[in-house]
Motif scaffolding. Sequence first.
Motif, mmCIF file in Angstrom:
data_model
loop_
_atom_site.group_PDB
_atom_site.id
_atom_site.type_symbol
_atom_site.label_atom_id
_atom_site.label_comp_id
_atom_site.label_asym_id
_atom_site.label_seq_id
_atom_site.Cartn_x
_atom_site.Cartn_y
_atom_site.Cartn_z
ATOM 1 N N ARG A 16 -3.782 6.779 4.796
ATOM 2 C CA ARG A 16 -3.467 6.263 3.325
ATOM 3 C C ARG A 16 -4.372 6.782 2.300
ATOM 4 O O ARG A 16 -3.516 7.396 1.235
ATOM 5 N N MET A 17 -5.696 7.201 2.399
ATOM 6 C CA MET A 17 -6.324 7.671 1.449
ATOM 7 C C MET A 17 -6.008 9.201 1.467
ATOM 8 O O MET A 17 -6.196 9.584 0.241
ATOM 9 N N LEU A 18 -5.643 10.110 2.421
ATOM 10 C CA LEU A 18 -5.249 11.390 2.468
ATOM 11 C C LEU A 18 -3.984 11.431 1.938
ATOM 12 O O LEU A 18 -3.430 12.876 1.721
ATOM 13 N N GLY A 19 -3.113 10.453 1.986
ATOM 14 C CA GLY A 19 -1.618 10.507 1.751
ATOM 15 C C GLY A 19 -0.821 11.440 2.707
ATOM 16 O O GLY A 19 0.246 12.073 2.661
ATOM 17 N N THR A 20 -1.250 11.245 4.356
ATOM 18 C CA THR A 20 -0.431 12.041 5.445
ATOM 19 C C THR A 20 0.290 11.259 6.095
ATOM 20 O O THR A 20 0.905 11.574 6.914
ATOM 21 N N GLY A 21 0.030 9.926 5.763
ATOM 22 C CA GLY A 21 0.735 8.709 6.685
ATOM 23 C C GLY A 21 2.223 8.428 6.022
ATOM 24 O O GLY A 21 2.430 8.990 5.083
ATOM 25 N N PRO A 22 2.673 7.308 6.941
ATOM 26 C CA PRO A 22 4.079 6.933 6.101
ATOM 27 C C PRO A 22 3.975 6.233 4.990
ATOM 28 O O PRO A 22 2.712 5.653 4.512
ATOM 29 N N VAL A 23 4.639 6.188 4.205
ATOM 30 C CA VAL A 23 4.764 5.567 2.695
ATOM 31 C C VAL A 23 4.445 4.174 2.962
ATOM 32 O O VAL A 23 5.033 3.304 3.925
ATOM 33 N N PHE A 24 3.887 3.548 2.010
ATOM 34 C CA PHE A 24 3.241 2.169 2.296
ATOM 35 C C PHE A 24 3.467 1.383 0.946
ATOM 36 O O PHE A 24 3.723 2.119 -0.086
ATOM 37 N N LEU A 25 3.451 -0.074 1.046
ATOM 38 C CA LEU A 25 3.522 -0.865 -0.090
ATOM 39 C C LEU A 25 2.159 -1.513 -0.246
ATOM 40 O O LEU A 25 1.353 -1.655 0.799
ATOM 41 N N LYS A 26 1.882 -1.357 -1.553
ATOM 42 C CA LYS A 26 0.551 -2.199 -1.793
ATOM 43 C C LYS A 26 0.742 -3.405 -2.698
ATOM 44 O O LYS A 26 1.167 -3.295 -3.845
ATOM 45 N N LEU A 27 0.765 -4.624 -2.070
ATOM 46 C CA LEU A 27 1.153 -5.753 -2.872
ATOM 47 C C LEU A 27 -0.041 -6.635 -3.093
ATOM 48 O O LEU A 27 -0.706 -7.162 -2.072
ATOM 49 N N GLY A 28 -1.049 -6.645 -4.169
ATOM 50 C CA GLY A 28 -2.174 -7.418 -4.209
ATOM 51 C C GLY A 28 -2.959 -6.562 -3.568
ATOM 52 O O GLY A 28 -3.250 -5.454 -3.323
ATOM 53 N N GLY A 29 -3.701 -7.301 -2.649
ATOM 54 C CA GLY A 29 -4.612 -6.760 -1.556
ATOM 55 C C GLY A 29 -4.171 -6.232 -0.106
ATOM 56 O O GLY A 29 -4.701 -5.734 0.652
ATOM 57 N N ARG A 30 -2.585 -6.487 -0.147
ATOM 58 C CA ARG A 30 -2.073 -6.414 1.109
ATOM 59 C C ARG A 30 -1.669 -4.859 1.336
ATOM 60 O O ARG A 30 -0.912 -4.508 0.365
ATOM 61 N N VAL A 31 -1.429 -4.405 2.274
ATOM 62 C CA VAL A 31 -0.790 -2.984 2.756
ATOM 63 C C VAL A 31 0.311 -3.581 3.946
ATOM 64 O O VAL A 31 0.085 -4.271 4.731
ATOM 65 N N LEU A 32 1.544 -3.252 3.542
ATOM 66 C CA LEU A 32 2.677 -3.257 4.244
ATOM 67 C C LEU A 32 3.515 -2.132 4.294
ATOM 68 O O LEU A 32 3.539 -1.182 3.399
ATOM 69 N N TYR A 33 4.051 -1.667 5.635
ATOM 70 C CA TYR A 33 4.960 -0.664 5.942
ATOM 71 C C TYR A 33 6.426 -1.028 5.881
ATOM 72 O O TYR A 33 6.529 -1.982 7.058
ATOM 73 N N ARG A 34 7.146 -0.500 5.280
ATOM 74 C CA ARG A 34 8.681 -0.774 5.619
ATOM 75 C C ARG A 34 9.035 -0.070 6.979
ATOM 76 O O ARG A 34 8.852 1.019 7.231
ATOM 77 N N ILE A 35 9.899 -0.754 7.846
ATOM 78 C CA ILE A 35 10.131 -0.212 9.195
ATOM 79 C C ILE A 35 10.962 0.984 8.626
ATOM 80 O O ILE A 35 10.962 2.083 9.673
ATOM 81 N N ASP A 36 12.176 1.016 7.764
ATOM 82 C CA ASP A 36 12.810 2.301 7.682
ATOM 83 C C ASP A 36 11.887 3.468 7.078
ATOM 84 O O ASP A 36 12.076 4.627 7.853
ATOM 85 N N GLU A 37 11.029 3.262 6.467
ATOM 86 C CA GLU A 37 9.789 4.304 6.093
ATOM 87 C C GLU A 37 9.026 4.653 7.302
ATOM 88 O O GLU A 37 8.908 5.823 7.606
ATOM 89 N N VAL A 38 8.766 3.805 8.065
ATOM 90 C CA VAL A 38 7.991 4.073 9.529
ATOM 91 C C VAL A 38 8.956 4.854 10.394
ATOM 92 O O VAL A 38 8.502 5.827 10.991
ATOM 93 N N GLU A 39 10.097 4.614 10.635
ATOM 94 C CA GLU A 39 11.104 5.178 11.336
ATOM 95 C C GLU A 39 11.210 6.516 10.741
ATOM 96 O O GLU A 39 11.508 7.515 11.748
ATOM 97 N N ALA A 40 11.195 6.788 9.491
ATOM 98 C CA ALA A 40 11.615 8.253 8.884
ATOM 99 C C ALA A 40 10.586 9.070 9.150
ATOM 100 O O ALA A 40 10.651 10.140 9.331
ATOM 101 N N HIS A 41 9.253 8.505 9.126
ATOM 102 C CA HIS A 41 7.896 9.217 9.274
ATOM 103 C C HIS A 41 8.054 9.440 10.649
ATOM 104 O O HIS A 41 7.597 10.871 11.124
ATOM 105 N N GLU A 42 8.496 8.775 11.724
ATOM 106 C CA GLU A 42 8.451 9.186 12.989
ATOM 107 C C GLU A 42 9.574 10.175 13.085
ATOM 108 O O GLU A 42 9.236 11.115 13.953
ATOM 109 N N GLN A 43 10.537 10.338 12.482
ATOM 110 C CA GLN A 43 11.603 11.342 12.606
ATOM 111 C C GLN A 43 11.099 12.634 12.047
ATOM 112 O O GLN A 43 11.280 13.596 12.699
ATOM 113 N N GLN A 44 10.475 12.691 11.065
ATOM 114 C CA GLN A 44 9.698 13.754 10.660
ATOM 115 C C GLN A 44 8.864 14.388 11.338
ATOM 116 O O GLN A 44 8.554 15.710 11.275
#
Length: 74
Positions: free
Chosen positions: A30-58
């Motif tokens: 997340r710090m390097l910007g190399t992983g999957p796209v994520f949501l930052k909601l308050g102090g929580r970090v969450l990953y949308r499954i469609d973004e995770v699957e897109a990252h896996e595909q890439q």
Amino acid sequence: MNIAEPPVLLSPRQLAARWGLSEKTLERWRMLGTGPVFLKLGGRVLYRIDEVEAHEQQRTRRCTAGRAVAEALL
């Protein structure tokens, strides 16, 4: 009336377990910007499954030589 279902969200712990990585690795990505796209909601970090699957595909590869080399061989 069609009501869209909310997207499935994964916590860093859930994604780390899915990929067999540590949560620290995901934090570094997340710090390097190399992983999957994520949501930052308050102090929580969450990953949308469609973004995770897109990252896996890439990240899917046919060989270890790199994309440009592999395409040149075709």
